[in-house]
Motif scaffolding. Structure first.
Motif, PDB file in Angstrom:
ATOM      1  N   LYS A   1       0.836  -1.201   0.000  1.00 26.33           N
ATOM      2  CA  LYS A   1       0.000   0.000   0.000  1.00 26.33           C
ATOM      3  C   LYS A   1       0.872   1.254   0.000  1.00 26.33           C
ATOM      4  CE  LYS A   1      -3.882   2.266   0.335  1.00 26.33           C
ATOM      5  NZ  LYS A   1      -4.893   2.264  -0.756  1.00 26.33           N
TER       6      LYS A   1
ATOM      7  N   SER B   1       0.659   4.071  -3.015  1.00 22.55           N
ATOM      8  CA  SER B   1       0.189   5.425  -2.696  1.00 22.55           C
ATOM      9  C   SER B   1       1.292   6.472  -2.746  1.00 22.55           C
ATOM     10  CB  SER B   1      -0.440   5.434  -1.300  1.00 22.55           C
ATOM     11  OG  SER B   1       0.521   5.095  -0.309  1.00 22.55           O
TER      12      SER B   1
ATOM     13  N   VAL C   1       0.944  10.764  -3.012  1.00 26.42           N
ATOM     14  CA  VAL C   1       1.315  11.558  -1.835  1.00 26.42           C
ATOM     15  C   VAL C   1       2.493  12.467  -2.155  1.00 26.42           C
ATOM     16  CG1 VAL C   1       2.093  11.442   0.556  1.00 26.42           C
ATOM     17  CG2 VAL C   1       0.432   9.783  -0.274  1.00 26.42           C
TER      18      VAL C   1
ATOM     19  N   ALA D   1      -3.191  11.509   0.798  1.00 28.46           N
ATOM     20  CA  ALA D   1      -3.171  10.330   1.667  1.00 28.46           C
ATOM     21  C   ALA D   1      -4.577   9.950   2.102  1.00 28.46           C
ATOM     22  CB  ALA D   1      -2.300  10.602   2.888  1.00 28.46           C
TER      23      ALA D   1
ATOM     24  N   GLU E   1      -6.258   8.147  -0.835  1.00 25.72           N
ATOM     25  CA  GLU E   1      -5.742   6.788  -0.970  1.00 25.72           C
ATOM     26  C   GLU E   1      -6.258   5.890   0.158  1.00 25.72           C
ATOM     27  OE1 GLU E   1      -3.846   5.420  -3.358  1.00 25.72           O
ATOM     28  OE2 GLU E   1      -3.988   7.287  -4.507  1.00 25.72           O
ATOM     29  N   THR E   2      -6.414   6.436   1.346  1.00 27.78           N
ATOM     30  CA  THR E   2      -6.913   5.653   2.475  1.00 27.78           C
ATOM     31  C   THR E   2      -8.368   5.265   2.281  1.00 27.78           C
ATOM     32  OG1 THR E   2      -5.372   6.711   3.993  1.00 27.78           O
ATOM     33  CG2 THR E   2      -7.325   5.704   4.969  1.00 27.78           C
TER      34      THR E   2
ATOM     35  N   PRO F   1      -1.034   5.228   3.818  1.00 21.18           N
ATOM     36  CA  PRO F   1      -0.692   6.502   3.152  1.00 21.18           C
ATOM     37  C   PRO F   1      -0.452   7.651   4.112  1.00 21.18           C
ATOM     38  CG  PRO F   1      -2.439   5.402   1.953  1.00 21.18           C
ATOM     39  CD  PRO F   1      -2.225   4.607   3.207  1.00 21.18           C
TER      40      PRO F   1
END
Length: 294
Positions: free
Chosen positions: A73, A77, A81, A247, A250-251, A259
């Motif tokens: 992950k 990501s 970021v 972030a 992406e989370t 992230p």
């Protein structure tokens, strides 16, 4: 009167050799330095090992590792970021230039003497008091949501602009006090010396006072820059896609919080070198209270 003969002059500096006592002292200092470094390294490893063992052996470690430290992950990501971090860096650079200009102006205004300049001093004092009293996040909310609603002609309505404006207004209040302290720390005799040479008030301030004040306030200014690097991420609350917002996006895909850890590591990669540089500069200039020591 006795005269030195040319052939009796001392030999070149490279022929000098330290005495036996000096060599023993140097060897003792070297052994002490190595011993201190070894003790510091061992104690640090023991502490980190104890903390790591306590964390890894905790019942919920596996769940935490999967949620916050997922390597796949993190890799997936990282580009998003990093792209958001580039926005944070640009915001920080532009805001810092504006902060320096605005805060220096406020500091100079607050140091002007005489009853004629009282309204300017009052305005500068009110500005500093208000924006130092308001939390930065509150200023971002007020300007980020209220500024575009005003529909002022000639001003952008983007959240990025108003978020940056909030950073500039808030930080300028603090940096202005740093500049004012530096200006007032210059001894009055410096001003008098400048005026006695025929310099005007403005010329004395520019050529005599401000150069000395600038050298004195560089360490606290660098500390404020470190803080600005971190606080630039607060503009994410307005929906700007910076590192923190990237972030968060992406989370939201799979509710894995790795992230956020990636964003934190990237911010640390910016702030920690700057903090160490600030401490090193402060120690070299004798500002022992300006930063921590390793």
């Amino acid at each position: 009167m006795a005269h030195r003969v040319v052939g009796e002059t001392a030999g070149p500096a490279e022929d000098w050799q330290p005495s036996e006592v000096q060599r023993e002292r140097d060897e003792w200092r070297r052994r002490r330095t190595l011993r201190s470094a070894a003790i510091a390294a061992v104690s640090t490893l023991l502490l980190l090992g104890a903390v790591g063992t306590a964390v890894v052996s905790s019942p919920g470690w596996e769940r935490v590792r999967e949620t916050y430290f997922d390597w796949d992950k993190a890799v997936s990501s990282f580009p998003a970021v990093l792209e958001g971090l580039w926005l944070n860096i640009r915001v920080m650079v532009v805001c810092w230039v504006l902060i320096l200009l605005l805060s220096l102006t406020i500091a100079v205004v607050r140091t002007i003497r005489g009853p004629v300049a009282f309204p300017l001093r009052l305005l500068g004092t009110a500005y500093v008091d208000v924006f130092r009293g308001l939390p930065l996040l509150l200023v971002i909310f007020l300007l980020g949501f209220g500024g575009p609603a005003l529909s002022l002609g000639g001003l952008p309505t983007s959240a990025l602009f108003w978020g940056g404006a909030a950073l500039v207004l808030s930080y300028s209040a603090y940096v202005a006090e740093v500049f004012r302290a530096g200006i007032e720390s210059v001894h009055p005799s410096q001003r008098l010396a400048g005026r006695s040479l025929g310099l005007s008030y403005g010329q004395t301030l520019r050529h005599v006072v401000l150069p000395q004040a600038w050298r004195r306030v560089i360490p606290p200014l660098m500390n404020d820059l470190v803080s600005l690097q971190k606080d630039s991420g607060l503009i994410a609350v307005l929906g700007v896609t910076d590192a923190i917002r990237a972030a968060q996006i992406e989370t939201a895909i799979d509710f894995n919080y790795t992230p956020y850890v990636v964003a934190g590591v990237l911010f640390c990669c910016l702030t920690i070198p700057m903090a160490r540089l600030t401490d090193r500069y402060a120690r070299r200039k004798g500002y022992h209270g300006a930063g921590g020591h390793l």
